[in-house]
Design a protein around this motif. Structure first.
Motif, PDB file in Angstrom:
ATOM      1  N   GLY A  23       0.754  -1.234   0.000  1.00 59.80           N
ATOM      2  CA  GLY A  23       0.000   0.000   0.000  1.00 59.80           C
ATOM      3  C   GLY A  23       0.781   1.279   0.000  1.00 59.80           C
ATOM      4  O   GLY A  23       1.256   1.732   1.040  1.00 59.80           O
ATOM      5  N   GLY A  24       0.914   1.891  -1.169  1.00 60.07           N
ATOM      6  CA  GLY A  24       1.396   3.257  -1.274  1.00 60.07           C
ATOM      7  C   GLY A  24       0.201   4.194  -1.306  1.00 60.07           C
ATOM      8  O   GLY A  24      -0.845   3.890  -0.717  1.00 60.07           O
ATOM      9  N   SER A  25       0.350   5.308  -2.018  1.00 63.13           N
ATOM     10  CA  SER A  25      -0.721   6.303  -2.018  1.00 63.13           C
ATOM     11  C   SER A  25      -1.615   6.242  -3.255  1.00 63.13           C
ATOM     12  O   SER A  25      -2.534   7.039  -3.387  1.00 63.13           O
ATOM     13  N   PHE A  43      -4.504   2.220  -2.466  1.00 57.70           N
ATOM     14  CA  PHE A  43      -4.892   1.639  -1.168  1.00 57.70           C
ATOM     15  C   PHE A  43      -6.324   1.124  -1.161  1.00 57.70           C
ATOM     16  O   PHE A  43      -6.682   0.310  -0.300  1.00 57.70           O
ATOM     17  N   SER A  48       0.744   3.811   3.136  1.00 54.30           N
ATOM     18  CA  SER A  48       0.664   5.075   2.395  1.00 54.30           C
ATOM     19  C   SER A  48       1.269   6.240   3.178  1.00 54.30           C
ATOM     20  O   SER A  48       0.989   6.389   4.372  1.00 54.30           O
ATOM     21  N   TYR A  80      -0.387  10.821   1.714  1.00 55.45           N
ATOM     22  CA  TYR A  80      -1.719  11.323   2.072  1.00 55.45           C
ATOM     23  C   TYR A  80      -1.667  12.499   3.056  1.00 55.45           C
ATOM     24  O   TYR A  80      -2.578  13.333   3.080  1.00 55.45           O
ATOM     25  N   TYR A 116      -0.213  13.295  -6.929  1.00 53.53           N
ATOM     26  CA  TYR A 116      -1.132  12.504  -6.106  1.00 53.53           C
ATOM     27  C   TYR A 116      -2.580  12.984  -6.189  1.00 53.53           C
ATOM     28  O   TYR A 116      -3.490  12.212  -5.922  1.00 53.53           O
ATOM     29  N   THR A 142      -4.764   9.644  -6.475  1.00 53.58           N
ATOM     30  CA  THR A 142      -5.360   9.169  -5.232  1.00 53.58           C
ATOM     31  C   THR A 142      -6.576   8.258  -5.465  1.00 53.58           C
ATOM     32  O   THR A 142      -7.442   8.568  -6.293  1.00 53.58           O
TER      33      THR A 142
END
Lengths: 425, 425
Positions: free
Chosen positions: A259-261, A264, A287, A290, A298, A302
């Motif tokens: 899980g990055g940004s 997720f 993440s 965020y 992002y 996102t």
């Protein structure tokens, strides 16, 4: 570490004095403590601050902290936000106060910062084979029975190096096998068969304890929802297989982490689908971006654009600059550059112009390039921009902006500077 | 500022203690002073340093300092190396000890750093219109009659803003008109007629004193020797015209300044050709990158390739990294990334592999990309590279590497760490 010591060290950050170490603070505040300066509640535009100056929006920061707390709780995820984004111990503690299990980090220096400020749970999302760093972490684990540290392993040779460095350590180090995000992707073991070999190597040591599996879906080649879900299912299946094979027999919890940004939502879905394992599973999301979000990279990536009913992050970073040259109707230059703002995942964007207490949209102003200490602007005839104006820039990629600012003023919506955040890069 | 105070402040840098603030220092040296650690003369590879770690080569640094001292003296140039490159007060003082007139800087924060450490001559290569910063500089000038400060002006409106902010200042601020490097180039006045208007605006104030002209040939569009020489002749001709017109009547020296790290041979030639003016001329070169040079961008650009008989700069920066993943015969990853090294003017290059006390050329290893905390390597069959190996990277563009390191160990050729250089970004 004793919580009181950590609290003291955090408080000591605000006892630091305004001086040459910190960009953009008011020259007339020289020698004052940051706590005193915060208490003055100076105005960003009239309080003597000098540009370039990066600011953090207090309300947006609080909003983002709350949103991910809600999001992870709703989806049954534990959260170890990646601390490399900010490297700001004050923010680490706010993240933990907002329900985070701990902090993810990338290199030993970052662990050192987090530990100095009392972070008790660290997920190091890298294999760590440096003997000096391993011995230092082993000593820290020996001295603090509440310290929970997990890192990656991704090769039998790496395991052998770790084992050699840790010989005689009081507590084994908890490790997770890193599954690569695909062929040609970044770090991590390429195949499940190789994962077994790494797990076997761990099992043969006394210095390491296998507690789970992990990876980073952000590096799935040609990522799309299908490919990301497919890889996440490989990851969770690996956890299930390892558990069935008794490979976590020594563990009192199993860690499954991704899980990055950018994905997720997919992580939440796939982790929710995991069957129960033999011991409780820490489903750990990592993440990091965020916390400040951004106005570029992002904002586009996102997952909240796919699940708008779950909320929206707000951009919390803004770079304030000043026009120092307006050599032609088509060109202007502000006094910030590569030293002040990230440019690896998109240039900053012109958001607002501030002149004589009035703020308006930066119409007709486009950032075209960065020099070390200048931003190049292209202006159309409708741009109203003069030497001396302050230009507020929105950023793309918080990570490579934070690392340019040892100290960042926190502002309320009306421009009042209410706090200061220190970073350690 | 009293030289003894400056010396004390410089010495205080080495009295700082090893802790979480500084990347890569040996964990077992925690709490020791940098002076003590330097005195231990630890080995870079076995002394407990952890990667990633940027190092400065002591001999190359000394060589480069000496070479530019010789070069500028030979060509009758005064030298104000651009301090934005390193932002290292210890290096500023070594540059001054090697004959530099003073230090060039880009923004008020950098001036604050230099002044704290006692730099007595500052050339700010920017227009400065921020009232708080101007008042701070005016106060500093008032308090220290030996402080010599010069900055750019490039518009009548900028002059008006400066004049308003400086109202009542004890000493006028010395300014030079910035001539732009051409149409569409960076900051600076576009035409000689506009330069006259700016000079007139300065003459109409009591707070500013016109002392010369300056610019940056590094931004000449489609630069080649012909275009760069042509622009430099415009600059020197402007100085001659202004002098003839009596525009420097209040000055006790005339400043004519240009020169980055790519064209200082052309600057030397054209400045030598200048006729005598009514008062002595400070022909001020501002090259900054020379002090460490590099293995990329500036290796290709340095004027010494055109005048090899005058010497050669040596690359003084090296980034030490460690292989943390070797997932396939074609791929490897080291633990340094965008947080550790510049990537704006070319990626770093793999130079040497260090394993068990042996160092060899990094054959078959190519840097292909950087993540925030990883370097992506492509390896051919002849590459002998394992997890745990240290990989020494050569850099491109020192400016954007220095700003990622608050403290940089200085090493001798055999790997002994003999000193530490502190930066302030």
């Amino acid at each position: 570490m004793d919580a009181a010591v950590a609290a003291e060290r955090l408080a000591a950050l605000m006892a630091e004095r305004v001086d040459h170490r910190f960009k953009g603070l008011p020259p007339d505040a020289e020698g004052r403590t940051l706590a005193d300066l915060a208490a003055e509640r100076r105005d960003l535009f009239t309080g003597g601050f000098t540009t370039p100056l990066l600011t953090l929006a207090a309300e947006h920061l609080t909003h983002n902290l709350g949103l991910m707390e809600t999001y992870t709780a709703r989806h049954g995820l534990a959260f170890a936000p990646h601390g490399k984004t900010t490297m700001a111990p004050q923010l680490f503690h706010r993240q933990i106060a907002h329900g985070a299990w701990g902090i993810t980090l990338a290199v030993p220096h970052q662990v050192r910062v987090a530990r100095y400020f009392g972070v008790q749970r660290v997920f190091l999302a890298n294999e760590l084979v440096d003997p000096a760093a391993l011995r230092s972490i082993a000593a820290d684990l020996a001295a603090d029975s509440d310290y929970d540290f997990v890192c990656y392993v991704d090769s039998p040779h790496g395991v052998a190096l770790m084992d050699a460095a840790l010989s005689g350590a009081a507590r084994p180090i908890d490790v997770v096998v890193e599954l690569a995000a695909g062929e040609g992707a970044r770090t991590g073991v390429r195949t499940e068969a190789e994962c077994v070999a790494v797990a076997d190597a761990v099992a043969a040591t006394r210095t390491l304890r296998l507690v789970g599996v992990a990876g980073y879906e952000g590096e799935v080649p040609r990522a799309d929802p299908g490919r990301v879900h497919t890889w996440l299912r490989r990851l969770t299946a690996l956890a299930v297989e390892f558990d069935k094979a008794g490979r976590f027999a020594d563990a009192d919890r199993i860690v499954v982490s991704a899980g990055g940004s950018a994905w997720f939502d997919a992580v939440a879905e796939e982790f929710t689908r995991m069957p129960e394992l033999s011991v409780p599973v820490l489903k750990l999301l990592r993440s990091g971006a965020y916390v400040t979000h951004d106005d570029g990279h992002y904002r586009g990536l996102t997952p909240f654009t796919r699940v708008p009913q779950e909320g929206a992050l707000q951009p919390a970073l803004r770079l304030w600059t000043q026009v120092v040259s307006r050599p032609s109707p088509e060109q202007a230059f502000v006094n910030a550059g590569k030293r002040d703002v990230g440019y690896d995942l998109g240039l900053p964007t012109a958001l607002v112009v501030h002149r004589d207490g009035e703020e308006r949209t930066a119409t007709g102003i486009t950032v075209t390039a960065l020099s070390d200490q200048h931003t190049w602007l292209r202006t159309t005839p409708e741009a109203d921009l003069r030497v001396g104006d302050w230009l507020g820039l929105g950023l793309s990629h918080p990570c490579t902006t934070f690392d340019k600012w040892p100290l960042i003023p926190v502002t309320e919506a009306d421009g009042t500077v209410v706090d200061y955040v220190r970073t350690f890069f």
